[in-house]
Design a protein around this motif. Structure first.
Motif, PDB file in Angstrom:
ATOM      1  N   THR A  44      -3.475 -12.181  28.650  1.00 55.23           N
ATOM      2  CA  THR A  44      -3.093 -12.224  30.069  1.00 55.23           C
ATOM      3  C   THR A  44      -3.483 -13.558  30.701  1.00 55.23           C
ATOM      4  OG1 THR A  44      -5.188 -11.241  30.808  1.00 55.23           O
ATOM      5  CG2 THR A  44      -3.414  -9.730  30.248  1.00 55.23           C
ATOM      6  N   ILE A  45      -4.629 -14.083  30.311  1.00 52.63           N
ATOM      7  CA  ILE A  45      -5.083 -15.372  30.857  1.00 52.63           C
ATOM      8  C   ILE A  45      -4.203 -16.497  30.344  1.00 52.63           C
ATOM      9  CG2 ILE A  45      -7.011 -17.006  30.924  1.00 52.63           C
ATOM     10  CD1 ILE A  45      -8.888 -14.578  30.646  1.00 52.63           C
ATOM     11  N   ALA A  46      -3.916 -16.493  29.033  1.00 54.30           N
ATOM     12  CA  ALA A  46      -3.102 -17.555  28.439  1.00 54.30           C
ATOM     13  C   ALA A  46      -1.690 -17.563  29.014  1.00 54.30           C
ATOM     14  CB  ALA A  46      -3.054 -17.378  26.923  1.00 54.30           C
ATOM     15  N   GLY A  47      -1.093 -16.380  29.164  1.00 53.33           N
ATOM     16  CA  GLY A  47       0.263 -16.308  29.713  1.00 53.33           C
ATOM     17  C   GLY A  47       0.338 -16.802  31.140  1.00 53.33           C
ATOM     18  N   SER A  48      -0.648 -16.457  31.948  1.00 55.40           N
ATOM     19  CA  SER A  48      -0.672 -16.895  33.340  1.00 55.40           C
ATOM     20  C   SER A  48      -0.839 -18.403  33.442  1.00 55.40           C
ATOM     21  CB  SER A  48      -1.812 -16.190  34.091  1.00 55.40           C
ATOM     22  OG  SER A  48      -1.647 -14.791  34.075  1.00 55.40           O
ATOM     23  N   ALA A  49      -1.750 -18.961  32.626  1.00 50.55           N
ATOM     24  CA  ALA A  49      -1.984 -20.406  32.668  1.00 50.55           C
ATOM     25  C   ALA A  49      -0.747 -21.183  32.228  1.00 50.55           C
ATOM     26  CB  ALA A  49      -3.178 -20.757  31.783  1.00 50.55           C
ATOM     27  N   MET A  50      -0.084 -20.709  31.185  1.00 52.66           N
ATOM     28  CA  MET A  50       1.108 -21.388  30.669  1.00 52.66           C
ATOM     29  C   MET A  50       2.228 -21.414  31.702  1.00 52.66           C
ATOM     30  SD  MET A  50       3.743 -19.974  27.791  1.00 52.66           S
ATOM     31  CE  MET A  50       4.162 -18.621  28.927  1.00 52.66           C
ATOM     32  N   ILE A  51       2.528 -20.257  32.279  1.00 48.64           N
ATOM     33  CA  ILE A  51       3.683 -20.193  33.169  1.00 48.64           C
ATOM     34  C   ILE A  51       3.428 -20.935  34.474  1.00 48.64           C
ATOM     35  CG2 ILE A  51       3.132 -18.088  34.445  1.00 48.64           C
ATOM     36  CD1 ILE A  51       6.523 -19.137  32.906  1.00 48.64           C
TER      37      ILE A  51
END
Length: 538
Positions: A350-357
């Motif tokens: 969830t953290i990685a997806g939020s940071a990427m987008i």
């Protein structure tokens, strides 16, 4: 004369002339640098097209805002600090549910209060202010945790668990309202993603904390821990968080008083830009309509389709998460402590997806703004109005450009996930547990990237209703999530995990046309809504 959205533009690669942007249509290759002067002529063949009947009025509106004041006076560093503060406050929404996952299946019990309460708190925060509602909701949360730690019987536990969820769930909608208050659309995607990444840390750490506390001190220690932690956070809010609602604080330059002023501001030197309001602030009165108004957003086609697609993805992700305890306990024989650890890949995803987008949305908005100025023959110094996005600005394309590949990866990961848990010959292999956990990471990353896209676009489509738009988003997502969680165990039991999650993946495919409809017709619906609103105000 039709107003068109012709091209998406990207910054040129390093070494290229930066005064001549690269033009790129969705799905096409960048055109040659020597063809840059033909960018405008290519607009004639581009699609989708949108006709605005009164272009002269739209052009006049654009020219009138060529040199607006700053959307907000806070420097970037202070905005990031405030997003960090509300992000920490938002931890409790996920923490208050995920901390029970190793030992309790609490999602179905909390679903009702977490769906409805943001609608109430969000509506109030859009009317009376962010800061007092933050303080009120955290007060409810702290009292609930104290009672839960001492609860003598199950009925008391059930009632105050609902109140606890009602207090914590509000933090998400109020936090998104703060972000809309302080950030223009060009910054909003990055801030919402940053905010979501901080909040999602609770999804990673919550089950681990829950497993340790429950195994060591018993389940009541969870409530004591939450009461202490939330007390520290409400002190932080009282000290540092100023009121940001624009009807009260303006763009941050209006002098605050009373409950709206943080304690730190009372003892620090006042910035030179602060000023008294020219007249007494006329705030909306809290009536029954205050709480019903967010529901009207569901009548708008583009907003509803956005919420529906995001809600289905949220429901599927919730079904993956809520079924983890039983699936991994039965397949791999894990105890509560190790069950808490298996939630880490989901939380980290969830953290990685939020940071990427967040980074992608910032880049896409800037590219869309450059392309818009080129298509409309506007000067390079022109800034798209932050308060009211022009009807012919393609905000839908700027936000949804990466949705196809993100949704595709989410679908494939979900379809494969069930098969990795379906066969004992696989689950008995040493180290095989890493395979479904890796897929959980991808499912969480892609779903939360979709949530960030979804929430940012909904905020863009609902100016001045940041908390209410988030609340109605939560209502749809939590409602669908509650239904999904209620049926997931029965699905897995009756048809097995392989076919259960393959079916959920196919549901995502079936929902894809809703996102496509929004891509092609969303701008037209938004323009019609803008025109309708202008007529009502006249």
């Amino acid at each position: 004369m039709p107003v068109r959205w012709p091209l998406l533009e990207l910054e040129p690669p390093s070494g290229a002339a930066k005064t001549r942007p690269l033009c790129l249509r969705p799905g096409s290759d960048a055109i040659n640098m020597d063809q840059q002067d033909n960018c405008k002529s290519q607009a004639k063949d581009a699609s989708p097209r949108l006709t605005i009947t009164d272009l002269s009025e739209a052009r006049t509106s654009l020219n009138a805002t060529d040199t607006p004041g700053p959307y907000h006076v806070f420097p970037s560093g202070r905005k990031k600090f405030l997003v960090g503060v509300i992000g920490v406050a938002g931890l409790f929404s996920g923490l208050s549910s995920n901390i029970y996952f190793p030992s309790l299946d609490a999602i179905a019990k909390r679903a009702g209060s977490q769906c409805v309460s943001p609608l109430l708190w969000g509506s109030l925060s859009d009317t009376v202010g962010r800061r007092p509602i933050y303080i009120a909701s955290f007060t409810v949360y702290i009292i609930s945790n104290i009672v839960l730690s001492l609860s003598p019987n199950f009925p008391v536990l059930l009632v105050f668990r609902g109140l606890q969820a009602a207090g914590s769930a509000s933090t998400v909608s109020i936090g998104n309202g703060v972000i809309q208050d302080i950030s223009p659309p060009s910054e909003r995607g990055a801030f919402i993603s940053f905010y979501q990444a901080i909040r999602n840390f609770s999804i990673a750490i919550g089950p681990v904390l829950g497993g340790v506390l429950a195994n060591t001190f018993g389940f009541r220690s969870i409530f004591i821990f939450l009461a202490i932690l939330s007390s520290l956070v409400i002190i932080m809010l009282i000290l540092f968080l100023p009121e940001t609602l624009r009807t009260i604080a303006g763009n941050g330059s209006l002098r605050l008083t009373g409950i709206y002023k943080p304690l730190v501001a009372r003892i620090s030197v006042e910035p030179p830009y602060m000023q008294d309001p020219n007249e007494t602030v006329q705030r909306k009165k809290v009536t029954l309509i205050t709480f019903i108004e967010p529901l009207r957003l569901l009548a708008e086609k583009d907003i509803f389709l956005n919420l529906l697609f995001g809600g289905v993805v949220y429901a599927i992700w919730s079904m993956v998460t809520s079924s983890t305890t039983n699936l991994f306990k039965s397949r791999f024989g894990l105890n509560e402590l190790f069950l808490g650890l298996v939630y880490l890949p989901n939380g980290c995803g969830t953290i990685a997806g939020s940071a990427m987008i967040g980074k992608l949305m910032t880049r896409d908005y800037k590219a869309a703004e450059v392309a818009y100025k080129l298509a409309q023959n506007l000067p390079p110094s022109y800034k798209v109005p932050a308060k009211d996005i022009p009807a012919d600005f393609p905000i839908e394309h700027a936000r949804l450009r990466h949705l196809p590949w993100i949704a595709s990866l989410f679908t494939v990961s979900t379809a494969a996930y069930g098969f990795t848990l379906a066969y004992p010959t696989l689950t008995s292999k040493p180290g095989w547990i890493a395979v479904p956990l890796a897929l959980q990471f991808l499912i969480a990353a892609m779903s939360n990237a979709i949530f960030a896209l979804n929430q940012t676009l909904v905020s863009d489509l609902c100016p001045g209703k940041g908390a209410s738009s988030t609340a109605i988003n939560n209502l749809v997502r939590c409602g669908l999530g509650a239904v999904g969680v209620a049926f997931v165990e029965a699905m897995i039991t009756n048809i097995g995990p392989a076919w259960a999650f393959l079916g959920l993946a196919l549901i995502t495919v079936a929902m894809a046309p809703f996102a496509a409809v929004n891509w092609y017709w969303g701008q037209q619906w938004r323009a019609a809504r803008t025109k309708r609103k202008a007529k009502m105000e006249d």
